[in-house]
Design an enzyme around this catalytic site. Sequence first.
Site, PDB file in Angstrom:
ATOM      1  N   ASN A   1       0.828  -1.206   0.000  1.00 25.04           N
ATOM      2  CA  ASN A   1       0.000   0.000   0.000  1.00 25.04           C
ATOM      3  C   ASN A   1       0.863   1.256   0.000  1.00 25.04           C
ATOM      4  O   ASN A   1       0.989   1.935  -1.017  1.00 25.04           O
ATOM      5  CB  ASN A   1      -0.937   0.001   1.203  1.00 25.04           C
ATOM      6  N   ASP A   2       1.496   1.540   1.142  1.00 20.36           N
ATOM      7  CA  ASP A   2       2.246   2.794   1.278  1.00 20.36           C
ATOM      8  C   ASP A   2       3.346   2.932   0.233  1.00 20.36           C
ATOM      9  O   ASP A   2       3.615   4.032  -0.245  1.00 20.36           O
ATOM     10  CB  ASP A   2       2.862   2.884   2.676  1.00 20.36           C
ATOM     11  N   VAL A   3       3.993   1.821  -0.131  1.00 17.34           N
ATOM     12  CA  VAL A   3       5.134   1.905  -1.047  1.00 17.34           C
ATOM     13  C   VAL A   3       4.704   2.158  -2.485  1.00 17.34           C
ATOM     14  O   VAL A   3       5.551   2.316  -3.367  1.00 17.34           O
ATOM     15  CB  VAL A   3       5.986   0.618  -0.974  1.00 17.34           C
ATOM     16  N   THR A   4       3.379   2.205  -2.736  1.00 15.07           N
ATOM     17  CA  THR A   4       2.859   2.518  -4.073  1.00 15.07           C
ATOM     18  C   THR A   4       2.025   3.796  -4.065  1.00 15.07           C
ATOM     19  O   THR A   4       1.461   4.163  -5.091  1.00 15.07           O
ATOM     20  CB  THR A   4       1.988   1.364  -4.596  1.00 15.07           C
TER      21      THR A   4
ATOM     22  N   SER B   1       0.860   3.342   7.493  1.00 16.94           N
ATOM     23  CA  SER B   1       1.118   4.741   7.840  1.00 16.94           C
ATOM     24  C   SER B   1      -0.168   5.505   8.121  1.00 16.94           C
ATOM     25  O   SER B   1      -0.128   6.636   8.607  1.00 16.94           O
ATOM     26  CB  SER B   1       1.871   5.430   6.696  1.00 16.94           C
TER      27      SER B   1
END
Length: 454
Positions: free
Chosen positions: A380-383, A421
């Site tokens: 999620n966060d890394v995209t 996050s």
Amino acid sequence: MPNSHLAFAYLLSSILFIFSIRGLASPETARRGNLLGILGMVIAVAATLFSPLVHEYLWVLAAILLGGILGTFPALKVKMTSLPQMVAAFNGLGGLSSVFIAVAEIISGADSYLETSLGLIIGALAFSGSVIAFAKLQGLISPKALVFPLQQTLNLLLGLAVIALCACFVIFGNKDLFYALAALSILLGFLLVLPIGGADMPVVISVLNAYSGLAAVGIGFALNNILLITVGSLVGASGAILSYIMTKAMNRSLKNVMLGGFGTKAQTAQTTSLEDRQAKAGSPADAAFIMENADKVIIVPGYGMAVAQAQHVLKEMADDLHNKYGVEVKYAIHPVAGRMPGHMNVLLAEANVPYEEVFELEEINREFATADVAFVIGANDVTNPVAKTNPDSPIYGMPILEVEKAKTVFFVKRSLASGYSGVENPLFYADNTIMLYGDAKKVTEEIVAVLENN
């Protein structure tokens, strides 16, 4: 064992540890690196047992047996998703051992006050900081940053108090000052990690790893033990380098991490409201049809894949796409995907994914624009493109995997919930995104079933 033989054994152990860390730098050589590290530790322990320094074998052997039991059973039962917690626990125990050794040295009347104090302080920080990191990763406390008024001021005052107490103890040698120093250092470790958000835990684990190594260095000087100094330096340096790599990957400041100010920036409203937008949902059959007709598919694994233990069936899906339909399949790994550095690499290696198919962010990012499909499984966060567009977001500035550039983006998730996050991902609502709701393993199994039956 004569001192010359002990020195040679310690030198051999140190060399093995160096080659061990060198081996751990690459997935292809990581297994060999682990074996070299184990061999080095066996030689170090055996040499110490037969040295003139050891007199009470019963207590030493009892401690080794107890530690072996306490370490073996949790390691055998731990799930791959819980590896970050285990690493945090190991970091904490390493720091705690330095604290105990420091206390034992002072009780025994040792006069190496400065070295012992430094080992105590850093070990206490590693211990209490790791306790908070473990609790956040395990879900015992909220993973969100815990911030209160004047927090940084309090941390600064505590830090100055620790320095003052250390100086006073070194000068006067009062044991009460030493115990007060231990208590304040432990408290400071708690307060330094509490304001760090859960999304930043990979960096925190690396920093705490460095702390545990540096604590061993201080204790090594206090005990005049060359091996502790060498090994502690290796662990401290490698942890510091890894921390730098992690912060660079997230476009953060290592100084802020060390001072406990990492991840505390509050997120304001999204630049675009997501409340009224609709995400397109698809089925495993839809995903199978689109991917079997693709030329290139890039798979992006995340923590959701780890939770579902979907790495093996994901490898099966990739093999079907490549072997049966001639699709080029690659894996894209973000440096901080998961809950610790290298978490996704470990999972893919467990599933025997070929190393040459796994690429880091810098190597793969430019290829998303030429990919027919980006298959995001549990990430999620890394995209999240908010990292590039919203300066008020906690993840702003973090380099991301630019999956949005692929022709079609599949997100395998249970819901539209935000990542670790707490930042919503607008990519879920993009025109080229299709959501595949459900357990990552079950959804991928259904895709595999369609691919094999077509």
